[in-house]
Design a protein around this motif. Structure first.
Motif, PDB file in Angstrom:
ATOM      1  N   ASN A  85      43.557  45.490  30.421  1.00  0.00           N
ATOM      2  CA  ASN A  85      42.416  45.757  29.553  1.00  0.00           C
ATOM      3  C   ASN A  85      41.104  45.553  30.317  1.00  0.00           C
ATOM      4  O   ASN A  85      40.263  44.744  29.950  1.00  0.00           O
ATOM      5  N   TRP A  86      40.915  46.305  31.385  1.00  0.00           N
ATOM      6  CA  TRP A  86      39.751  46.149  32.258  1.00  0.00           C
ATOM      7  C   TRP A  86      38.444  46.559  31.596  1.00  0.00           C
ATOM      8  O   TRP A  86      37.374  46.193  32.041  1.00  0.00           O
ATOM      9  N   ARG A  87      38.497  47.336  30.509  1.00  0.00           N
ATOM     10  CA  ARG A  87      37.273  47.783  29.827  1.00  0.00           C
ATOM     11  C   ARG A  87      36.535  46.648  29.119  1.00  0.00           C
ATOM     12  O   ARG A  87      35.348  46.753  28.872  1.00  0.00           O
ATOM     13  N   SER A  88      37.238  45.569  28.807  1.00  0.00           N
ATOM     14  CA  SER A  88      36.562  44.468  28.116  1.00  0.00           C
ATOM     15  C   SER A  88      36.866  43.094  28.708  1.00  0.00           C
ATOM     16  O   SER A  88      36.200  42.126  28.357  1.00  0.00           O
ATOM     17  N   SER A  89      37.827  42.989  29.593  1.00  0.00           N
ATOM     18  CA  SER A  89      38.217  41.698  30.147  1.00  0.00           C
ATOM     19  C   SER A  89      37.840  41.586  31.617  1.00  0.00           C
ATOM     20  O   SER A  89      38.313  42.381  32.444  1.00  0.00           O
ATOM     21  N   ILE A  90      37.035  40.594  31.939  1.00  0.00           N
ATOM     22  CA  ILE A  90      36.658  40.372  33.341  1.00  0.00           C
ATOM     23  C   ILE A  90      37.885  39.969  34.160  1.00  0.00           C
ATOM     24  O   ILE A  90      38.029  40.370  35.310  1.00  0.00           O
ATOM     25  N   VAL A  91      38.790  39.201  33.538  1.00  0.00           N
ATOM     26  CA  VAL A  91      40.006  38.778  34.237  1.00  0.00           C
ATOM     27  C   VAL A  91      40.846  40.007  34.590  1.00  0.00           C
ATOM     28  O   VAL A  91      41.296  40.163  35.731  1.00  0.00           O
ATOM     29  N   ASP A  92      41.037  40.905  33.623  1.00  0.00           N
ATOM     30  CA  ASP A  92      41.828  42.106  33.881  1.00  0.00           C
ATOM     31  C   ASP A  92      41.139  43.043  34.869  1.00  0.00           C
ATOM     32  O   ASP A  92      41.798  43.673  35.696  1.00  0.00           O
ATOM     33  N   LEU A  93      39.813  43.125  34.793  1.00  0.00           N
ATOM     34  CA  LEU A  93      39.063  43.951  35.746  1.00  0.00           C
ATOM     35  C   LEU A  93      39.290  43.448  37.165  1.00  0.00           C
ATOM     36  O   LEU A  93      39.580  44.224  38.082  1.00  0.00           O
ATOM     37  N   MET A  94      39.184  42.147  37.348  1.00  0.00           N
ATOM     38  CA  MET A  94      39.373  41.565  38.672  1.00  0.00           C
ATOM     39  C   MET A  94      40.820  41.742  39.149  1.00  0.00           C
ATOM     40  O   MET A  94      41.059  42.055  40.316  1.00  0.00           O
ATOM     41  N   LYS A  95      41.780  41.566  38.232  1.00  0.00           N
ATOM     42  CA  LYS A  95      43.192  41.761  38.597  1.00  0.00           C
ATOM     43  C   LYS A  95      43.432  43.198  39.029  1.00  0.00           C
ATOM     44  O   LYS A  95      44.136  43.441  40.009  1.00  0.00           O
ATOM     45  N   LEU A  96      42.858  44.154  38.293  1.00  0.00           N
ATOM     46  CA  LEU A  96      43.024  45.572  38.632  1.00  0.00           C
ATOM     47  C   LEU A  96      42.533  45.849  40.046  1.00  0.00           C
ATOM     48  O   LEU A  96      43.120  46.640  40.778  1.00  0.00           O
ATOM     49  N   TYR A 115      24.372  33.254  35.282  1.00  0.00           N
ATOM     50  CA  TYR A 115      24.801  32.866  33.946  1.00  0.00           C
ATOM     51  C   TYR A 115      24.249  31.481  33.666  1.00  0.00           C
ATOM     52  O   TYR A 115      24.330  30.588  34.511  1.00  0.00           O
ATOM     53  N   THR A 116      23.688  31.266  32.472  1.00  0.00           N
ATOM     54  CA  THR A 116      23.045  29.986  32.154  1.00  0.00           C
ATOM     55  C   THR A 116      23.857  29.123  31.200  1.00  0.00           C
ATOM     56  O   THR A 116      23.486  27.987  30.929  1.00  0.00           O
ATOM     57  N   GLY A 117      24.970  29.638  30.715  1.00  0.00           N
ATOM     58  CA  GLY A 117      25.808  28.858  29.793  1.00  0.00           C
ATOM     59  C   GLY A 117      26.748  27.929  30.543  1.00  0.00           C
ATOM     60  O   GLY A 117      26.665  27.764  31.764  1.00  0.00           O
ATOM     61  N   ASP A 118      27.647  27.331  29.775  1.00  0.00           N
ATOM     62  CA  ASP A 118      28.642  26.437  30.360  1.00  0.00           C
ATOM     63  C   ASP A 118      29.639  27.233  31.195  1.00  0.00           C
ATOM     64  O   ASP A 118      30.111  28.287  30.778  1.00  0.00           O
ATOM     65  N   LEU A 119      29.951  26.708  32.356  1.00  0.00           N
ATOM     66  CA  LEU A 119      30.904  27.355  33.263  1.00  0.00           C
ATOM     67  C   LEU A 119      32.308  26.820  32.975  1.00  0.00           C
ATOM     68  O   LEU A 119      32.956  26.214  33.822  1.00  0.00           O
ATOM     69  N   ASP A 120      32.770  27.092  31.762  1.00  0.00           N
ATOM     70  CA  ASP A 120      34.035  26.523  31.309  1.00  0.00           C
ATOM     71  C   ASP A 120      35.133  27.561  31.111  1.00  0.00           C
ATOM     72  O   ASP A 120      36.221  27.233  30.655  1.00  0.00           O
ATOM     73  N   SER A 122      35.071  29.987  29.018  1.00  0.00           N
ATOM     74  CA  SER A 122      35.148  30.345  27.599  1.00  0.00           C
ATOM     75  C   SER A 122      35.110  31.860  27.419  1.00  0.00           C
ATOM     76  O   SER A 122      34.720  32.608  28.322  1.00  0.00           O
ATOM     77  N   ALA A 123      35.492  32.295  26.220  1.00  0.00           N
ATOM     78  CA  ALA A 123      35.415  33.723  25.893  1.00  0.00           C
ATOM     79  C   ALA A 123      33.975  34.203  26.032  1.00  0.00           C
ATOM     80  O   ALA A 123      33.728  35.303  26.543  1.00  0.00           O
ATOM     81  N   GLU A 124      33.030  33.371  25.637  1.00  0.00           N
ATOM     82  CA  GLU A 124      31.603  33.729  25.741  1.00  0.00           C
ATOM     83  C   GLU A 124      31.222  34.009  27.192  1.00  0.00           C
ATOM     84  O   GLU A 124      30.571  35.013  27.500  1.00  0.00           O
ATOM     85  N   MET A 125      31.636  33.123  28.093  1.00  0.00           N
ATOM     86  CA  MET A 125      31.323  33.306  29.518  1.00  0.00           C
ATOM     87  C   MET A 125      31.992  34.574  30.050  1.00  0.00           C
ATOM     88  O   MET A 125      31.367  35.363  30.761  1.00  0.00           O
ATOM     89  N   ASN A 126      33.248  34.783  29.706  1.00  0.00           N
ATOM     90  CA  ASN A 126      33.985  35.935  30.219  1.00  0.00           C
ATOM     91  C   ASN A 126      33.430  37.255  29.705  1.00  0.00           C
ATOM     92  O   ASN A 126      33.337  38.226  30.459  1.00  0.00           O
ATOM     93  N   ILE A 127      33.043  37.298  28.436  1.00  0.00           N
ATOM     94  CA  ILE A 127      32.435  38.511  27.872  1.00  0.00           C
ATOM     95  C   ILE A 127      31.107  38.785  28.565  1.00  0.00           C
ATOM     96  O   ILE A 127      30.807  39.909  28.955  1.00  0.00           O
ATOM     97  N   TRP A 128      30.312  37.739  28.747  1.00  0.00           N
ATOM     98  CA  TRP A 128      29.021  37.884  29.426  1.00  0.00           C
ATOM     99  C   TRP A 128      29.240  38.396  30.856  1.00  0.00           C
ATOM    100  O   TRP A 128      28.528  39.295  31.314  1.00  0.00           O
ATOM    101  N   LEU A 129      30.214  37.824  31.539  1.00  0.00           N
ATOM    102  CA  LEU A 129      30.491  38.225  32.921  1.00  0.00           C
ATOM    103  C   LEU A 129      30.856  39.701  33.012  1.00  0.00           C
ATOM    104  O   LEU A 129      30.367  40.408  33.891  1.00  0.00           O
ATOM    105  N   HIS A 130      31.717  40.158  32.119  1.00  0.00           N
ATOM    106  CA  HIS A 130      32.133  41.564  32.163  1.00  0.00           C
ATOM    107  C   HIS A 130      30.932  42.480  31.991  1.00  0.00           C
ATOM    108  O   HIS A 130      30.739  43.424  32.761  1.00  0.00           O
ATOM    109  N   LYS A 131      30.099  42.203  30.999  1.00  0.00           N
ATOM    110  CA  LYS A 131      28.918  43.040  30.765  1.00  0.00           C
ATOM    111  C   LYS A 131      27.929  42.939  31.929  1.00  0.00           C
ATOM    112  O   LYS A 131      27.342  43.941  32.332  1.00  0.00           O
ATOM    113  N   ALA A 132      27.758  41.748  32.469  1.00  0.00           N
ATOM    114  CA  ALA A 132      26.843  41.567  33.596  1.00  0.00           C
ATOM    115  C   ALA A 132      27.331  42.332  34.824  1.00  0.00           C
ATOM    116  O   ALA A 132      26.528  42.953  35.537  1.00  0.00           O
TER     117      ALA A 132
END
Length: 150
Positions: A85-96, A115-120, A122-132
């Motif tokens: 699911n590379w279209r929405s997941s940074i993890v899947d994009l990187m794996k691809l 990124y200014t949020g917590d580096l934990d 989280s889904a929030e961080m991963n969603i932000w990363l994909h869009k960024a």
């Protein structure tokens, strides 16, 4: 090499190589002119210099044309038989792209992209990363649909 540079290289890399191949074709075309130059020795030194300039010119337009990021990723997924699911997941994009998708690497990527949020992880961080990542690809010559950057 930065994590984003690895992502960009994996997506844009094939397009850059394809752009270089046409640039070498015009270099081969002046070969018949060398035969003409052999008949007139004085113009021969000017001909290679003139042919070097046009050879560099076609490479610039190829580099400036936008890379279709979606088409590139879809081709990669198809070639690998991947259903990630590379279209929405940074993890899947990187794996691809065969890039380490560990939390440590995603933290590094988050720092690179400010990124200014917590580096934990989280889904929030991963969603932000994909869009960024998609926004950065667009800024760097990629054609990315707005639904992946907003």
């Amino acid at each position: 090499m930065s994590i984003f540079s690895k992502i960009k290289g994996a997506i844009f890399g094939g397009k850059a190589e394809a752009g270089e191949r046409p640039a070498t074709a015009p270099t081969l075309a002046p070969a018949p002119q060398k035969d003409v130059a052999a008949q007139a020795p004085q113009p021969a030194p000017a001909t290679p210099a003139a042919s070097a300039t046009p050879a560099a010119a076609p490479a610039a337009p190829a580099a400036s044309s936008p890379v279709d990021v979606i088409a590139s990723l879809e081709a990669t997924a198809k070639a690998k038989g991947s259903d990630l699911n590379w279209r929405s997941s940074i993890v899947d994009l990187m794996k691809l792209l065969d890039i380490d998708s560990s939390l440590a690497n995603r933290k590094d990527l988050a720092k690179e992209l400010h990124y200014t949020g917590d580096l934990d992880g989280s889904a929030e961080m991963n969603i932000w990363l994909h869009k960024a990542v998609m926004r950065e690809l667009a800024k760097n010559g990629g054609k990315v649909p707005s639904e992946l950057t907003d």
